[in-house]
Scaffold this motif. Sequence first.
Motif, PDB file in Angstrom:
ATOM      1  N   PHE A   1       0.880  -1.289  -0.071  1.00  0.00           N
ATOM      2  CA  PHE A   1       0.046  -0.043   0.035  1.00  0.00           C
ATOM      3  C   PHE A   1       1.084   1.183   0.107  1.00  0.00           C
ATOM      4  O   PHE A   1       0.511   2.401  -0.670  1.00  0.00           O
ATOM      5  N   VAL A   2       2.078   1.339   0.794  1.00  0.00           N
ATOM      6  CA  VAL A   2       2.707   2.421   0.960  1.00  0.00           C
ATOM      7  C   VAL A   2       3.537   2.579  -0.293  1.00  0.00           C
ATOM      8  O   VAL A   2       3.521   3.745  -0.774  1.00  0.00           O
ATOM      9  N   SER A   3       3.912   1.642  -0.981  1.00  0.00           N
ATOM     10  CA  SER A   3       4.767   1.877  -2.295  1.00  0.00           C
ATOM     11  C   SER A   3       3.678   2.472  -3.174  1.00  0.00           C
ATOM     12  O   SER A   3       4.422   2.832  -4.321  1.00  0.00           O
ATOM     13  N   LYS A   4       2.420   2.554  -3.076  1.00  0.00           N
ATOM     14  CA  LYS A   4       1.686   3.201  -3.943  1.00  0.00           C
ATOM     15  C   LYS A   4       1.444   4.673  -3.822  1.00  0.00           C
ATOM     16  O   LYS A   4       1.117   5.426  -4.755  1.00  0.00           O
ATOM     17  N   ILE A   5       1.748   5.100  -2.832  1.00  0.00           N
ATOM     18  CA  ILE A   5       1.653   6.506  -2.603  1.00  0.00           C
ATOM     19  C   ILE A   5       2.771   7.272  -3.069  1.00  0.00           C
ATOM     20  O   ILE A   5       3.844   7.239  -2.794  1.00  0.00           O
ATOM     21  N   PRO A   6       2.589   8.406  -3.786  1.00  0.00           N
ATOM     22  CA  PRO A   6       3.470   9.010  -4.711  1.00  0.00           C
ATOM     23  C   PRO A   6       4.743   9.460  -4.083  1.00  0.00           C
ATOM     24  O   PRO A   6       5.892   8.988  -4.147  1.00  0.00           O
ATOM     25  N   VAL A   7       4.714  10.461  -3.202  1.00  0.00           N
ATOM     26  CA  VAL A   7       5.911  10.984  -2.437  1.00  0.00           C
ATOM     27  C   VAL A   7       6.301  10.061  -1.445  1.00  0.00           C
ATOM     28  O   VAL A   7       7.776   9.760  -1.546  1.00  0.00           O
ATOM     29  N   VAL A   8       5.517   9.372  -0.633  1.00  0.00           N
ATOM     30  CA  VAL A   8       6.332   8.293   0.131  1.00  0.00           C
ATOM     31  C   VAL A   8       6.862   7.236  -0.304  1.00  0.00           C
ATOM     32  O   VAL A   8       7.968   6.952   0.224  1.00  0.00           O
ATOM     33  N   ARG A   9       6.507   6.774  -1.528  1.00  0.00           N
ATOM     34  CA  ARG A   9       7.377   5.645  -2.143  1.00  0.00           C
ATOM     35  C   ARG A   9       8.684   6.105  -2.403  1.00  0.00           C
ATOM     36  O   ARG A   9       9.676   5.028  -2.757  1.00  0.00           O
ATOM     37  N   ARG A  10       9.008   7.039  -2.217  1.00  0.00           N
ATOM     38  CA  ARG A  10      10.602   7.518  -2.753  1.00  0.00           C
ATOM     39  C   ARG A  10      11.631   6.887  -1.700  1.00  0.00           C
ATOM     40  O   ARG A  10      12.654   6.891  -1.937  1.00  0.00           O
ATOM     41  N   TYR A  11      10.767   6.188  -0.684  1.00  0.00           N
ATOM     42  CA  TYR A  11      11.824   5.537   0.450  1.00  0.00           C
ATOM     43  C   TYR A  11      12.776   4.405  -0.363  1.00  0.00           C
ATOM     44  O   TYR A  11      13.738   4.084   0.166  1.00  0.00           O
ATOM     45  N   ARG A  12      12.219   3.858  -1.282  1.00  0.00           N
ATOM     46  CA  ARG A  12      12.560   2.911  -2.093  1.00  0.00           C
ATOM     47  C   ARG A  12      13.873   3.007  -2.843  1.00  0.00           C
ATOM     48  O   ARG A  12      14.759   2.528  -3.235  1.00  0.00           O
ATOM     49  N   LEU A  13      14.218   4.792  -3.085  1.00  0.00           N
ATOM     50  CA  LEU A  13      15.480   5.075  -3.757  1.00  0.00           C
ATOM     51  C   LEU A  13      16.620   4.626  -3.254  1.00  0.00           C
ATOM     52  O   LEU A  13      17.513   4.301  -3.773  1.00  0.00           O
ATOM     53  N   ARG A  14      16.630   4.353  -1.866  1.00  0.00           N
ATOM     54  CA  ARG A  14      17.944   4.022  -1.326  1.00  0.00           C
ATOM     55  C   ARG A  14      18.398   2.820  -1.593  1.00  0.00           C
ATOM     56  O   ARG A  14      19.565   2.255  -1.929  1.00  0.00           O
ATOM     57  N   LEU A  15      17.203   1.717  -1.523  1.00  0.00           N
ATOM     58  CA  LEU A  15      17.383   0.435  -1.987  1.00  0.00           C
ATOM     59  C   LEU A  15      17.857   0.293  -3.469  1.00  0.00           C
ATOM     60  O   LEU A  15      18.757  -0.304  -3.791  1.00  0.00           O
ATOM     61  N   LYS A  16      17.028   1.292  -4.376  1.00  0.00           N
ATOM     62  CA  LYS A  16      17.581   1.458  -5.846  1.00  0.00           C
ATOM     63  C   LYS A  16      18.991   1.549  -6.067  1.00  0.00           C
ATOM     64  O   LYS A  16      19.539   1.044  -6.626  1.00  0.00           O
ATOM     65  N   LYS A  17      19.423   2.577  -5.097  1.00  0.00           N
ATOM     66  CA  LYS A  17      20.956   2.847  -5.239  1.00  0.00           C
ATOM     67  C   LYS A  17      21.782   1.668  -5.185  1.00  0.00           C
ATOM     68  O   LYS A  17      22.839   1.384  -5.670  1.00  0.00           O
ATOM     69  N   GLU A  18      21.531   1.339  -4.063  1.00  0.00           N
ATOM     70  CA  GLU A  18      22.340   0.000  -3.830  1.00  0.00           C
ATOM     71  C   GLU A  18      22.293  -0.896  -4.788  1.00  0.00           C
ATOM     72  O   GLU A  18      23.419  -1.436  -5.054  1.00  0.00           O
ATOM     73  N   ILE A  19      21.054  -1.325  -5.083  1.00  0.00           N
ATOM     74  CA  ILE A  19      21.111  -2.239  -6.331  1.00  0.00           C
ATOM     75  C   ILE A  19      21.846  -1.775  -7.696  1.00  0.00           C
ATOM     76  O   ILE A  19      22.730  -2.512  -8.294  1.00  0.00           O
ATOM     77  N   ARG A  20      21.639  -0.342  -7.691  1.00  0.00           N
ATOM     78  CA  ARG A  20      22.441   0.189  -8.978  1.00  0.00           C
ATOM     79  C   ARG A  20      24.098  -0.169  -8.845  1.00  0.00           C
ATOM     80  O   ARG A  20      24.695  -0.531  -9.728  1.00  0.00           O
ATOM     81  N   LYS A  21      24.429  -0.092  -7.734  1.00  0.00           N
ATOM     82  CA  LYS A  21      25.825  -0.092  -7.399  1.00  0.00           C
ATOM     83  C   LYS A  21      26.253  -1.300  -7.923  1.00  0.00           C
ATOM     84  O   LYS A  21      27.213  -1.630  -8.444  1.00  0.00           O
ATOM     85  N   GLU A  22      25.506  -2.227  -7.409  1.00  0.00           N
ATOM     86  CA  GLU A  22      25.775  -4.043  -7.859  1.00  0.00           C
ATOM     87  C   GLU A  22      25.673  -4.047  -9.242  1.00  0.00           C
ATOM     88  O   GLU A  22      26.663  -4.728  -9.738  1.00  0.00           O
ATOM     89  N   ILE A  23      24.593  -3.588  -9.971  1.00  0.00           N
ATOM     90  CA  ILE A  23      24.715  -3.701 -11.427  1.00  0.00           C
ATOM     91  C   ILE A  23      25.689  -3.207 -11.844  1.00  0.00           C
ATOM     92  O   ILE A  23      26.235  -3.910 -12.933  1.00  0.00           O
ATOM     93  N   ILE A  24      26.135  -1.944 -11.795  1.00  0.00           N
ATOM     94  CA  ILE A  24      27.243  -1.457 -12.392  1.00  0.00           C
ATOM     95  C   ILE A  24      28.298  -2.425 -12.111  1.00  0.00           C
ATOM     96  O   ILE A  24      29.176  -2.533 -13.286  1.00  0.00           O
ATOM     97  N   LYS A  25      28.570  -2.864 -11.100  1.00  0.00           N
ATOM     98  CA  LYS A  25      29.775  -3.731 -10.805  1.00  0.00           C
ATOM     99  C   LYS A  25      29.810  -4.919 -11.761  1.00  0.00           C
ATOM    100  O   LYS A  25      30.609  -5.213 -12.411  1.00  0.00           O
ATOM    101  N   VAL A  26      28.476  -5.541 -11.821  1.00  0.00           N
ATOM    102  CA  VAL A  26      28.532  -6.743 -12.845  1.00  0.00           C
ATOM    103  C   VAL A  26      28.869  -6.300 -14.157  1.00  0.00           C
ATOM    104  O   VAL A  26      29.484  -6.769 -14.695  1.00  0.00           O
ATOM    105  N   LEU A  27      27.858  -5.117 -14.457  1.00  0.00           N
ATOM    106  CA  LEU A  27      28.055  -4.755 -15.792  1.00  0.00           C
ATOM    107  C   LEU A  27      29.683  -4.418 -16.482  1.00  0.00           C
ATOM    108  O   LEU A  27      30.057  -4.353 -17.429  1.00  0.00           O
ATOM    109  N   ARG A  28      30.351  -4.007 -15.199  1.00  0.00           N
ATOM    110  CA  ARG A  28      31.827  -3.761 -15.394  1.00  0.00           C
ATOM    111  C   ARG A  28      32.549  -4.848 -15.635  1.00  0.00           C
ATOM    112  O   ARG A  28      33.419  -4.831 -16.476  1.00  0.00           O
TER     113      ARG A  28
END
Lengths: 314, 381, 342
Positions: B172-199
Amino acid sequence: MSTKHRLSEFKAGMEPTVKELKFIIIRMRKSPLSIVGIAIILFYVAIALLCPILAPPGYPSQGGDPYKMPHEGWTVTPSPPSEKHPFGTTAYQYDIYYGCIWGTRIAFYVGTLVVGISLAVGLFIGIFSGYYGGVIDEIVMRFTDIIYAFPGLIFAMALVVAFGRSLTSVLIALSLVGWPTYARVMRSEVLRVKQEDYVEAAKAVGCSDLRVIVKHVIPNSIYPLLIMASLDIGGIVLTAAALSFLGLGSSMGFADWGQIINHSRDWLTGVPGNGLAYWYTFVTPGAFIFTFVLGWNLLGDALRDVLDPMIRRR
Amino acid sequence: MKENLLDIEDLKVRFYTYEGVVKALEGVNLNLRKGEMLGVAGETGCGKSVTGLSVLVLVPPPGKIEGGRITFKNANKTIDLLKQNESFLCDIRGKEISMIFQEPGAALNPVYTVETQLSEVFLHHRRKELIQRVLDGLEKDIKNGKGGLICGIEKGLYRRMLENPDSLYLRFVSKIPVVRRYRLRLKKEIRKEIIKVLREIEMADPERVLNMYPHELSGGMAQRVVIAMALACNPTLLIADEPTTSVDVTIQAQILDLIRRLKEKFGSSVIYITHDMGVIAETCDRVAIMYAGSICEVAGVMEIFKNPLHPYTKGLLESIPAPGKEFKSIKGTVPNLINPPKGCRFHPRCPKAMEICARVPPKMVEVKKEHFVVCHLYGGA
Amino acid sequence: MGLRAYIVRRLLLLIPTLIGVTLLIFAVTQLFSPTQRASLYIRSEKEATPENFNRIMAKYHLNESVFVQYYYWIIEVLHGNLGYSMSKHMPVLNAIIGAFPASAELVIFSIPLTVILGIYLGTISAVHRDKPLDHATRFLSIAGWSLPTFWFGLILLALFYDWFPSGRLGAVARNVVFSTEFTRYTGLNILDGLLNGQPWISLDAFRHVVLPVITLTVVQIALIVRVMRSSMLEALGKGYITAARAKGLNQKEVINKHARRNALIPVITLAGVLTAGLLTGVVITETVFNYYGLGYFAAHAAMQLDAPAVLGFALFTGIIYVFANLMVDILYAYVDPRIRLG
């Protein structure tokens, strides 16, 4: 070439078509929906054939026309179902049972005739337009655009009013509104098939245009039209019934399902306090329409399901 | 001798189609040692891909796995993959066993970006670890006095995610527009891993690729993305299903090289499915030759090229075109698997066919050390 | 090429398309004689006299070339003069604007219901292909499509007229809505009720909208179910589904995340067609439920052979279809990034 030779050549030529038909039938048998659909249609075919036995004509009020519903007297209020009138009567005492039975024939008549005309006209124009292209194509496309600009039912209504209210007007109006869809689909199929290698090959060998069209283009582009046609029969019957309901259909007393309901217009909503007071004036005839259309739609849908992957397989 | 990582015993796969039952795999026996690259070679339609998919228990309908055992050594346990339930398999797929597909364009979903599709793998298998990292980062931020209240809320949300990622509350929380920005942190961590793999995949400019859609990628780049998806969690077993077939020859060399190096680096074992004997010669340790749904011959790469025993293998090697050599092919065509030949499936085309070959299917025999053949010529009765 | 650039491009294309629509309608008017065409320009009943016709024919150059005529006609249209409707005794534009909110209300409620329910049922049908659940879903939706709309509507009315009456408003509410204390901001009774601070009016209007919406949904849901089912089946056969499973995604994720988005594309087109179709009037439903919207207006006009009204309606229909197509195209590009390049 002897007859025997021609016969065996014909058989050989028909073999792939026969194989495909067998394939279609086997697939259809597996789908319960198609079985129910075919059963319903056969049921109505039986009724249509057995009309004179199920509801013998010959009432004086009919005036010799079996398609006019018999009525006893001119009492306005509809009568509920009784022994004499198993389904009850409409306003002005028309027998609903009789109307429903003979209405089957009318339903088949309207459905197959309109769809047949729309299909034939659309096929012809679509082939012409798609195969030859150019100016003819443009004109045809603009023409169909104009017809498309008006929502179908409303256009049909205007036409029926302009031609005068009768069953023939309904048939003509629905055919006029219906053919553009077939023409469009046929045209796009022809355009697609035109590019195929076997058409180029046939032309390269020197086949005349007519031969190419009849032998190569039509058999490969006609399937979507057949699917549309089987679904359309139900749709046309529904539209014709709707037109009758609006008072634009056949004449008073005519044995047509939609017209039966239209007779009792003022009683459809019942009396204040009991909406279902005159339920028999519309529930039974409507049920006939519903099941008839259901049968055709089930068949058409099952057909589409079977033919679709085949089309993709090509 | 190295131990077996994967053991396929008597695998049977059937496809129930409108035209009939296709007996795609008829008693396949194969094993894979730890750390080796096993090539599976054969013509198109011989069942190599189906074998690969069976290891992941991913045979698409109308196919069904009808019999056999696939034993896999998972950590310290040995399990039969065919007997596991779906949720266990979902855990293993992508993490311990993963697959590289033949057509990279088809393996990528056209409506999602590269980043979205890659992050799926991480979210699925390494979620706990990554969430923990986010939590640690949050702790640090709170200590340094940055944005106390918001960090506190985020901490609560991430704790919940750690325990129960599918909870109704979180969805439910993930559907609320502003609040769901909390997921950005996790996204950043995942992005670091993805870039590592891509490298590691040697993808040029990983940050740019992340936001691209599959149709914007070239063939080679797309294939690298697919490889990245497969290797993201350092799988123990990698199945490569003709990864270079639909790619240019130059890219083919790069990708082969890449797979080889990654195998060395991570110590994964690889099943390399292909029809190209040249590739097998270059990269594999052992080779299994398949024909019409069963194994013909299994041996070390050098051994097979020097000393092919099965008539089909011989025919295959002879038909590889080379300059100056006369063009030779195996007569006949691949059989229809709805009605396969009785006995040995190769016997109609075999120049050395005997009377018994048409009646009895041969069994696998170890003719020399580490050289197995399935043929009556070598006593397969 | 981003989403924004695509939207701008499509908006620019809007203008020539709209002009095309007007050309089409204009071509139809040319089928009538000049005197008949003059009736397209009159603004009130008083003006419908023979002397006036001559004056109009001179003013708008109805005897000159098509280009000149088109020019003058288009200017009138842009000023909002679509002619005078004899059947409704008011200018055509007013009649259309008056009838539109009712149709809009039907659309606002039934389209989301039809589409969402249809997508859900279509997905179920595809996932359980050829099993009893699939057959049941398909049978029910085909049955819905086979229902004569007026028959189903009549039955619903007969059964539920107590809770869900016909018409748009009850007698009491109607008096309030048409009184001077009530401002009809939008013509959508449910919204106006809230905007005027009279929620009970909204409730009353809502009660009246339930049965027509149910009828429309039941009849149309088959279309969406069918398209969703077949496009879902196609999506589930694609390579990326196997690849997603190989990544370890479970069945639910594979269907909801990967397959569904790809399967939605044809459904969006259909939803657009349905919306445009509903907006331009569902004659039968409106007639049965006395919910007088555009369909009823157009049918009435057609039956009276009220040419200006019918033509004005056709123009309006064309414009709605153009905008519906635009919405569909934009939604497409949002869902499928490959479109944005084209």
